[in-house]
Design an enzyme around this catalytic site. Structure first.
Site, PDB file in Angstrom:
ATOM      1  CG  ASP A 276     -35.426   6.118  -8.817  1.00 54.81           C
ATOM      2  OD1 ASP A 276     -35.583   6.942  -9.739  1.00 54.81           O
ATOM      3  OD2 ASP A 276     -35.678   4.911  -8.939  1.00 54.81           O
TER       4      ASP A 276
ATOM      5  CD  GLU B  42     -29.620  -2.186  -8.165  1.00 56.33           C
ATOM      6  OE1 GLU B  42     -30.333  -3.031  -8.724  1.00 56.33           O
ATOM      7  OE2 GLU B  42     -28.835  -1.451  -8.787  1.00 56.33           O
TER       8      GLU B  42
ATOM      9  CG  HIS C 194     -33.252  -2.020 -10.513  1.00 53.65           C
ATOM     10  ND1 HIS C 194     -31.962  -1.843 -10.965  1.00 53.65           N
ATOM     11  CD2 HIS C 194     -34.016  -1.242 -11.311  1.00 53.65           C
ATOM     12  CE1 HIS C 194     -31.969  -0.993 -11.978  1.00 53.65           C
ATOM     13  NE2 HIS C 194     -33.204  -0.617 -12.215  1.00 53.65           N
TER      14      HIS C 194
ATOM     15  CG  ASP D  50     -30.429  -5.349 -11.135  1.00 58.95           C
ATOM     16  OD1 ASP D  50     -31.542  -4.806 -11.356  1.00 58.95           O
ATOM     17  OD2 ASP D  50     -29.557  -4.822 -10.420  1.00 58.95           O
TER      18      ASP D  50
END
Ligand code: F6R
Length: 259
Positions: free
Chosen positions: A66, A142, A137, A135
């Protein structure tokens, strides 16, 4: 999916380095590299093996997961710079063979498609190193990400922006958007190695490994994959219900079977 629970972060780093080393020694390898803090110890260990044990990355190609949108590749905060400083410049991997999505491309959609094609043209990723967000991801997919998504733009959650603020001068400087490999893209790698250390990752790890397969926890997409190694320290493993079984299964692992 094999869950490996180890006594220290050093053990985690060595075990991950062992996996990468065996792929790299076997021939020209395509590596999938995660950024963030978690894999840095494994990269440092691989760099040591390069210096001291003739481990060469000269025939490797690497793809990053990313990149931030609007941050130039050369900028200090880019993931390209991060991987260059923490791995590429420490070994003999040719910088021209390391590819990241261009977060400054004029046509981001075209760039996303180009990146997926580049991975496929390279023959696909042999071993993909992964961290996990608090979270849940994976890459920057996400919660709510399609389990079969391709490389595309995602909006970071506030939690992820807070978690990553340490890399920026002020929390407000953390970009809102990223170009990330999709879950479908990531899961095309032949071997996924998910690393997590520390108690802050325990809930996300439990959801990814033992929770339902759900876009609510994008990292649960690894449950689809035929060859996954989840390498954890005790703290990151502390919320796993089947931890004792995973330890037992690892102890019983036949000597001829590698991760
Ligand atoms: C980084 C990436 C992210 C990180 C995750 C964990 O390329 O794709 O998924 O792996 O945010 O980051 P750390 O390791 O800093 O806790």
């Amino acid at each position: 999916m094999e869950v490996v629970i180890l006594g220290s972060v050093d053990d985690v780093d060595r075990t991950v380095a062992d996996v990468v080393e065996s792929v790299v020694r076997a021939g020209p390898a395509v590596l999938g590299l995660a950024t963030g803090s978690t894999p840095v110890g494994a990269y440092t260990e691989l760099a040591r093996r390069h210096r001291e044990q003739d481990l060469s990355f000269a025939r490797c190609t690497a793809f990053l997961l990313d990149e931030y949108i609007g941050i130039s590749t050369e900028s200090e905060q880019s993931y390209f710079t991060f991987i260059r400083d923490n791995f590429v410049d420490l070994v003999d991997l040719d910088g021209a063979s390391v590819f990241s999505p261009d977060g400054e491309a004029a046509d981001i959609g075209a760039e996303a498609r180009r990146f997926d094609s580049a991975i496929a043209d390279a023959g696909g990723v042999d071993v993909q190193i992964l961290g996990i967000g608090s979270d849940g991801h994976l890459g920057f997919n996400e919660p709510g990400s399609s389990l079969r998504s391709r490389t595309r733009v995602k909006t970071l959650t506030e939690q992820t922006r807070r978690d990553n603020a340490r890399f920026f001068a002020t929390p407000d400087d953390v970009p809102h958007h990223v170009l990330t490999q999709g879950l479908g893209t990531i899961c095309e790698a032949r071997h996924l190695v998910l690393i997590a250390t520390g108690a802050a990752k325990a809930d996300a790890v439990a959801a990814a490994v033992e929770g339902p397969l759900s876009a609510f926890c994008p990292a649960s997409a690894i449950q689809w994959h035929p060859h996954v190694s989840v390498v954890l320290d005790e703290s990151a493993a502390s919320k796993l219900k089947l931890a004792d079984y995973y330890r037992y299964a690892y102890e019983q692992k036949p000597s001829w079977q590698s991760l």
